[in-house]
Write a protein that holds these residues in place. Structure first.
Motif, PDB file in Angstrom:
ATOM      1  N   GLU A 137     -58.290  52.283  57.156  1.00 57.79           N
ATOM      2  CA  GLU A 137     -57.582  52.982  56.093  1.00 57.79           C
ATOM      3  C   GLU A 137     -58.530  53.902  55.319  1.00 57.79           C
ATOM      4  O   GLU A 137     -59.568  53.470  54.817  1.00 57.79           O
ATOM      5  N   GLU A 138     -58.189  55.164  55.272  1.00 57.12           N
ATOM      6  CA  GLU A 138     -58.893  56.177  54.487  1.00 57.12           C
ATOM      7  C   GLU A 138     -60.382  56.272  54.829  1.00 57.12           C
ATOM      8  O   GLU A 138     -61.240  56.427  53.965  1.00 57.12           O
ATOM      9  N   ASN A 163     -54.317  54.387  58.884  1.00 52.98           N
ATOM     10  CA  ASN A 163     -53.678  54.939  57.698  1.00 52.98           C
ATOM     11  C   ASN A 163     -54.590  55.945  57.008  1.00 52.98           C
ATOM     12  O   ASN A 163     -55.650  55.587  56.498  1.00 52.98           O
ATOM     13  N   GLU A 164     -54.219  57.199  57.034  1.00 56.18           N
ATOM     14  CA  GLU A 164     -54.916  58.273  56.314  1.00 56.18           C
ATOM     15  C   GLU A 164     -56.407  58.357  56.655  1.00 56.18           C
ATOM     16  O   GLU A 164     -57.259  58.510  55.786  1.00 56.18           O
ATOM     17  N   ASN A 165     -56.727  58.264  57.919  1.00 52.09           N
ATOM     18  CA  ASN A 165     -58.098  58.445  58.376  1.00 52.09           C
ATOM     19  C   ASN A 165     -58.325  59.891  58.800  1.00 52.09           C
ATOM     20  O   ASN A 165     -57.379  60.617  59.098  1.00 52.09           O
ATOM     21  N   SER A 166     -59.594  60.283  58.860  1.00 51.07           N
ATOM     22  CA  SER A 166     -59.930  61.661  59.210  1.00 51.07           C
ATOM     23  C   SER A 166     -61.146  61.691  60.125  1.00 51.07           C
ATOM     24  O   SER A 166     -62.132  60.984  59.892  1.00 51.07           O
ATOM     25  N   TYR A 180     -50.326  56.681  60.381  1.00 51.82           N
ATOM     26  CA  TYR A 180     -49.750  57.290  59.182  1.00 51.82           C
ATOM     27  C   TYR A 180     -50.695  58.318  58.573  1.00 51.82           C
ATOM     28  O   TYR A 180     -51.803  57.992  58.147  1.00 51.82           O
ATOM     29  N   GLN A 181     -50.304  59.564  58.584  1.00 47.44           N
ATOM     30  CA  GLN A 181     -51.025  60.667  57.941  1.00 47.44           C
ATOM     31  C   GLN A 181     -52.511  60.704  58.296  1.00 47.44           C
ATOM     32  O   GLN A 181     -53.368  60.889  57.438  1.00 47.44           O
ATOM     33  N   ASN A 182     -52.810  60.511  59.555  1.00 48.44           N
ATOM     34  CA  ASN A 182     -54.174  60.684  60.035  1.00 48.44           C
ATOM     35  C   ASN A 182     -54.374  62.117  60.506  1.00 48.44           C
ATOM     36  O   ASN A 182     -53.435  62.775  60.951  1.00 48.44           O
ATOM     37  N   SER A 224     -48.913  62.714  61.204  1.00 47.73           N
ATOM     38  CA  SER A 224     -50.282  62.771  61.731  1.00 47.73           C
ATOM     39  C   SER A 224     -50.491  64.088  62.460  1.00 47.73           C
ATOM     40  O   SER A 224     -49.555  64.642  63.052  1.00 47.73           O
TER      41      SER A 224
END
Length: 288
Positions: free
Chosen positions: A148-149, A134-137, A120-122, A108
């Protein structure tokens, strides 16, 4: 130098520094290196663990191959980096590059000023924003994304103060709110719930829908089950729009009745009468 060295192949180069363990180096004033192959390259800094490095004054790096680069920064975990001033990175391969930012979790990144990211990967690019899950922006300033996303805000495009939650929702305009499954806001101050809303139908005959409930099946079959808003430039003329089929909907004007259509209705709060326009005339019923 009044340094203290203990262990094997450790070096104390700075004044009042302390190096201990295996192959550690405390090179700057009042710095402390401990563990294995740790290195302090800034005054008043502390590196511990294995392969951790401090470069910022008053910084702290701990764990495995972490880097505290910014002044007053903190990095812990594995391959995490605190680049920004007073930043904090923890977890696995997390980066905190914005001043006063905080990144934690797995891969992240907190880029914006005083931003916070976890999970996770934000990624948070906007200042004072927060992303989790999870993978938010978060691209817009003062924005929030969770789930998520999801994506909250548009950098430099009027997309600040947004809130996106659920799965693949997009709060693209300032002060907008999205929640559900693949819903998108299209105007400022808009609230969108449900799933697969139709952004092309966000306007009813040129008017603005401030509240939308999506009820589509997929990316192609998008439809809005319900909309509420007001005429452009005139908040005194609100409307409600209810879909009666996939290809048609009924607009219920609640303020302007000069040109009514079948199905238009309004409620008179003074008399407690509900009026419905049908068969070319207004029909009423009392709720007294």
């Amino acid at each position: 130098h009044r340094s203290l060295v203990s262990g094997s192949i450790s070096v104390g180069k700075g004044y009042a520094c302390h190096a201990e363990g295996q192959d550690t180096t405390a090179s700057l004033y009042a710095s402390h290196a401990e563990g294995c192959r740790t290195f302090t390259a800034a005054d008043f800094s502390h590196a511990e663990g294995s392969g951790s490095i401090t470069k910022g004054i008053y910084s702290h790096a701990e764990g495995i191959e972490t880097l505290a680069s910014g002044s007053g920064s903190h990095a812990e975990g594995y391959l995490s980096v605190g680049w920004g001033l007073w930043s904090h990175a923890e977890g696995l391969q997390c980066e905190a590059s914005g001043s006063g930012s905080h990144a934690e979790g797995y891969q992240s990144r907190a880029v914006g000023l005083a931003s916070h990211v976890e999970g996770y990967q934000n990624v948070v690019g906007g200042d004072y924003s927060h992303a989790q899950g999870n993978e938010n922006s978060c691209s817009g300033d003062y924005s929030f994304a969770t789930g998520e996303e999801n994506e909250s805000g548009l950098s430099g495009a009027g997309g600040s103060y947004c809130f996106a939650s659920g799965y693949q929702t997009f709060a693209s305009r300032s002060y907008s709110f999205t929640h559900g499954n693949r819903v998108t806001s299209s105007i400022e101050f808009q609230v969108v719930h449900g799933q697969y809303n139709n952004t092309g139908s966000a306007n009813h005959t040129g008017n603005l829908s401030q509240f939308v409930v999506g009820a589509g099946l997929n990316q192609v079959d998008r439809i809005n089950a319900f909309e509420a808003g007001h005429e452009t430039g005139d908040v005194t003329v609100p409307f409600i729009k209810i879909s009666v089929s996939k290809s048609d909907s009924t607009a219920i004007a609640t303020g302007d009745f000069s040109n009514p259509e079948p199905g238009f209705m309004f409620y008179n709060t003074s008399t407690n009468y509900l009026y419905i326009y049908t068969n070319g005339a207004w029909k009423s019923s009392s709720f007294s």
